[in-house]
Design a protein around this motif. Structure first.
Motif, PDB file in Angstrom:
ATOM      1  N   ALA A 139      46.498  30.621  51.810  1.00 52.62           N
ATOM      2  CA  ALA A 139      47.295  31.373  50.832  1.00 52.62           C
ATOM      3  C   ALA A 139      46.689  32.755  50.613  1.00 52.62           C
ATOM      4  N   THR A 140      47.532  33.719  50.269  1.00 48.75           N
ATOM      5  CA  THR A 140      47.053  35.056  49.913  1.00 48.75           C
ATOM      6  C   THR A 140      46.868  35.138  48.404  1.00 48.75           C
ATOM      7  N   VAL A 141      46.229  36.214  47.958  1.00 47.05           N
ATOM      8  CA  VAL A 141      46.068  36.440  46.521  1.00 47.05           C
ATOM      9  C   VAL A 141      47.433  36.509  45.848  1.00 47.05           C
ATOM     10  N   ALA A 142      48.400  37.197  46.492  1.00 42.99           N
ATOM     11  CA  ALA A 142      49.746  37.294  45.916  1.00 42.99           C
ATOM     12  C   ALA A 142      50.381  35.920  45.773  1.00 42.99           C
ATOM     13  N   GLU A 143      50.135  35.033  46.736  1.00 40.79           N
ATOM     14  CA  GLU A 143      50.674  33.673  46.648  1.00 40.79           C
ATOM     15  C   GLU A 143      49.984  32.888  45.545  1.00 40.79           C
ATOM     16  N   LEU A 144      48.664  33.056  45.395  1.00 37.60           N
ATOM     17  CA  LEU A 144      47.953  32.401  44.294  1.00 37.60           C
ATOM     18  C   LEU A 144      48.519  32.848  42.950  1.00 37.60           C
ATOM     19  N   LEU A 145      48.880  34.120  42.870  1.00 39.52           N
ATOM     20  CA  LEU A 145      49.428  34.667  41.632  1.00 39.52           C
ATOM     21  C   LEU A 145      50.907  34.320  41.445  1.00 39.52           C
ATOM     22  N   ARG A 151      48.228  43.928  37.738  1.00 38.01           N
ATOM     23  CA  ARG A 151      46.972  44.691  37.725  1.00 38.01           C
ATOM     24  C   ARG A 151      46.399  44.754  36.307  1.00 38.01           C
ATOM     25  N   ALA A 152      47.272  44.890  35.327  1.00 34.81           N
ATOM     26  CA  ALA A 152      46.817  44.955  33.937  1.00 34.81           C
ATOM     27  C   ALA A 152      46.177  43.643  33.506  1.00 34.81           C
ATOM     28  N   GLU A 153      46.713  42.526  33.996  1.00 34.31           N
ATOM     29  CA  GLU A 153      46.139  41.224  33.657  1.00 34.31           C
ATOM     30  C   GLU A 153      44.822  40.986  34.401  1.00 34.31           C
ATOM     31  N   LEU A 154      44.741  41.489  35.646  1.00 33.46           N
ATOM     32  CA  LEU A 154      43.559  41.239  36.469  1.00 33.46           C
ATOM     33  C   LEU A 154      42.366  42.121  36.073  1.00 33.46           C
ATOM     34  N   GLU A 155      42.639  43.300  35.524  1.00 36.56           N
ATOM     35  CA  GLU A 155      41.565  44.253  35.204  1.00 36.56           C
ATOM     36  C   GLU A 155      40.497  43.649  34.297  1.00 36.56           C
ATOM     37  N   PRO A 156      40.860  43.018  33.167  1.00 36.66           N
ATOM     38  CA  PRO A 156      39.821  42.460  32.293  1.00 36.66           C
ATOM     39  C   PRO A 156      39.047  41.303  32.928  1.00 36.66           C
ATOM     40  N   LEU A 157      39.623  40.710  33.978  1.00 35.47           N
ATOM     41  CA  LEU A 157      38.966  39.589  34.643  1.00 35.47           C
ATOM     42  C   LEU A 157      38.054  40.037  35.775  1.00 35.47           C
ATOM     43  N   GLY A 158      37.991  41.342  36.000  1.00 35.64           N
ATOM     44  CA  GLY A 158      37.139  41.865  37.063  1.00 35.64           C
ATOM     45  C   GLY A 158      37.805  41.919  38.413  1.00 35.64           C
ATOM     46  N   PHE A 159      39.146  41.792  38.461  1.00 30.30           N
ATOM     47  CA  PHE A 159      39.879  41.793  39.722  1.00 30.30           C
ATOM     48  C   PHE A 159      40.814  42.986  39.835  1.00 30.30           C
ATOM     49  N   GLY A 160      40.545  44.067  39.131  1.00 30.44           N
ATOM     50  CA  GLY A 160      41.469  45.195  39.075  1.00 30.44           C
ATOM     51  C   GLY A 160      41.823  45.782  40.423  1.00 30.44           C
ATOM     52  N   GLY A 161      40.864  45.899  41.328  1.00 28.83           N
ATOM     53  CA  GLY A 161      41.130  46.519  42.629  1.00 28.83           C
ATOM     54  C   GLY A 161      41.328  45.527  43.751  1.00 28.83           C
ATOM     55  N   LEU A 162      41.615  44.274  43.424  1.00 28.57           N
ATOM     56  CA  LEU A 162      41.720  43.231  44.433  1.00 28.57           C
ATOM     57  C   LEU A 162      42.939  43.438  45.335  1.00 28.57           C
ATOM     58  N   ASP A 163      42.732  43.297  46.653  1.00 31.83           N
ATOM     59  CA  ASP A 163      43.809  43.382  47.634  1.00 31.83           C
ATOM     60  C   ASP A 163      44.701  42.146  47.497  1.00 31.83           C
ATOM     61  N   LEU A 164      45.985  42.344  47.200  1.00 30.70           N
ATOM     62  CA  LEU A 164      46.882  41.223  46.979  1.00 30.70           C
ATOM     63  C   LEU A 164      47.197  40.461  48.264  1.00 30.70           C
ATOM     64  N   GLY A 165      46.878  41.049  49.402  1.00 31.48           N
ATOM     65  CA  GLY A 165      47.102  40.358  50.678  1.00 31.48           C
ATOM     66  C   GLY A 165      45.879  39.609  51.170  1.00 31.48           C
TER      67      GLY A 165
END
Length: 535
Positions: free
Chosen positions: A82-88, A124-138
């Motif tokens: 699965a990709t990050v986008a699929e996890l999300l 991106r707004a939800e991921l930023e506080p979790l430390g994943f702000g710049g994570l590649d969604l693929g």
């Protein structure tokens, strides 16, 4: 007018293709708000969530939800492709947006997007506080730690904002800081949330507790501690009722024996009188018949009292719970005390495990613990970066993602494949000691609960030929209920080989009597400490 419960079960039954019954005539409702669903491994919690989510179809009865729902499976860690986008949960929307931006006017793409034109910005707004702000969604899930993948999936369900959400073991693989982030998400969750977990801290955040025990659902008000308190009160009362019923049964049995003794004496006396000739024969026969009729009535009355007392005892005993225990004896691997077993770390700062040392490998999510284990198993010797090397070839490895066995084969077949000289009876006995009996041992591995799958993997280590001199366990308490975690620590306490354990479960680590800890840190560092902090 009373509100409709979010989830209602009506005579819900489910049987596996083998005919094994997982749930039978289950009735009950789940309340609104945050609910913890608890029960022993194999009691059917994950199966129940799948039935509610529509992943499985009931054999009979219904599982009805009053609104749309989202579902996080326990097996998320297995979905490495699965990709990050699929996890999300946003892959379909992103694909539709990309198609529209490329000029597509297909209505299906617009339907897929709906009102979510700003989905990436919101994510991106939800991921930023979790430390994943710049994570590649693929990015692939296989490149993430198990804890990172789990947190992303939970975040995706929060973004989906379904009225009802089902989470199955969401704290698996999460380190302490990440768990704290998850706890915050749970506390501010909108709608109805049903959580299956063995994480007591998470269960303490629940507003209700629902227990699946002995094929029945029971609803308790309050978090896990309130459930435990009420259960202990109920069990004390049940144990007292059982003792009272046992004492009553003894009294009734004793009175039955005493009555039988009196009847025997009276019968002997009557016979002696008749033989002495002191009574006409016709009168003696009449008295004998009358005495036998009275004796029959008395016996029937006393037997009824004994049967009633036994029924009260049986009913009281059924209310007293018996906790089954994992009963395993780890074979002696005959490991010499001074023998070097493995080395971990860098060439400049190596750490050597020798003899029957017990070592914990800890560190934040994504700091490379599982990668380090894989490098050591692959023989990537320490160099400028972290690596490892084995000095023994008898190694048992329990992977975090429970990979390596065939999910289509049964527990019996998987264990037999690593123990060619073990008889079918040997394998069944081992699985039975791990509480996998009967049809469960013959069901495909993929159809077992997380806790049951773990026990199959553990059985492959215990029956492996020859006996491992080093056990490497990566997050072994994932999906295990509280009693099983304690029993596992007791079994490992008797193991005479070397032990290397990766775990975020500090309570479990404190039970293992570790010699020292190795902690991964930023920049690929490894440091040694002693286990006082986890006690």
């Amino acid at each position: 007018m009373p509100l409709t419960p979010p989830i209602t079960l009506n005579h819900l039954s489910f049987a596996w293709p083998s005919g094994e019954i997982a749930l039978a005539n289950l009735d009950g409702t789940f309340p609104s708000g945050r609910t913890g669903l608890i029960g022993a491994n194999g009691s059917g919690k994950s199966t129940l969530l799948k039935l509610i989510a529509g992943q499985l179809h009931p054999t009979s009865g219904t599982a009805e939800s009053s609104a749309p729902l989202s579902y996080l499976p326990q097996t998320l860690a297995l979905e490495q492709d699965a990709t990050v986008a699929e996890l999300l949960g946003i892959q379909r929307i992103l694909a539709a947006l990309e198609a529209i931006e490329s000029g597509s006017v297909d209505p299906a793409h617009f339907d897929a997007v709906g009102a979510n034109w700003d989905v990436e910005a919101r994510v991106r707004a939800e991921l930023e506080p979790l430390g994943f702000g710049g994570l590649d969604l693929g990015r692939k899930a296989s490149t993430l730690s198990g804890g990172e993948a789990m947190l992303l999936a939970v975040t995706g369900l929060r973004i989906a904002d379904s009225p009802i959400t089902l989470l199955d073991e969401p704290t698996n693989n999460l380190d302490r800081p990440t768990r704290e982030l998850l706890y915050e998400l749970v506390l501010t969750w909108k709608g109805t949330l049903v959580v299956v977990s063995h994480d007591i801290e998470l269960l303490e955040l629940m507003e209700h507790t629902v227990e699946l025990y002995d094929g029945k659902l029971s609803v308790y008000g309050g978090p896990y501690s309130a459930y435990r308190e009420q259960l202990e009160t109920e069990q004390l009362a049940a144990e007292q009722a059982a003792r009272t019923a046992q004492a009553s049964l003894k009294v009734e049995k004793r009175q039955r024996v005493e009555a039988e003794t009196k009847l025997a004496r009276a019968k002997r006396k009557g016979r002696a009188t008749q033989l002495s000739g002191g009574m006409p024969k016709i009168l003696a026969n009449h008295l004998r018949q009358k005495s036998e009729a009275n004796a029959g009535k008395m016996r029937s009355h006393l037997d009824g009292k004994v049967d009633s007392a036994q029924a009260r005892l049986d009913e009281a005993d059924q209310r007293v719970r018996q906790v089954e225990h994992i009963n395993i004896e780890l074979p002696d691997p005959k490991l010499p005390a001074g023998k070097q077993v493995a080395v971990l770390g860098s060439a400049q700062d190596p750490f050597i495990i020798q003899g029957a040392e017990r070592v914990g490998l800890v560190g934040p999510n994504g700091s490379g613990k599982t990668t380090l284990l894989r490098q050591m198993l692959a023989g990537v010797a320490p160099g400028s970066g972290l690596g490892g090397k084995l000095f023994v070839d008898r190694v048992g490895y329990l992977p975090q993602r429970l990979e390596g066995l065939d999910g289509q084969l049964s527990a019996m077949e998987n264990v037999a494949s690593v123990a060619p000289t073990a008889t079918a009876n040997d394998v069944r006995q081992m699985l039975a000691r791990l509480l996998l009996r009967g049809a469960s041992a013959d069901r495909p591995l993929a159809a077992l609960s997380g806790g049951e799958r773990f026990r199959v993997y553990l059985a492959t280590l215990l029956l492996a030929e020859p006996t491992p001199q080093l056990l490497i366990l990566d997050e072994p308490t994932n999906n295990l209920d509280v009693d099983s975690v304690r029993q596992l620590s007791e079994a490992l306490g008797a193991y005479k080989g070397a032990l290397l354990v990766v775990s975020h479960d500090q309570h479990f680590l404190s039970q293992l009597d570790l010699d020292y800890l190795l902690e991964t840190g930023p920049g690929g560092t490894l440091a040694k400490s002693y286990p006082d902090p986890v006690r």
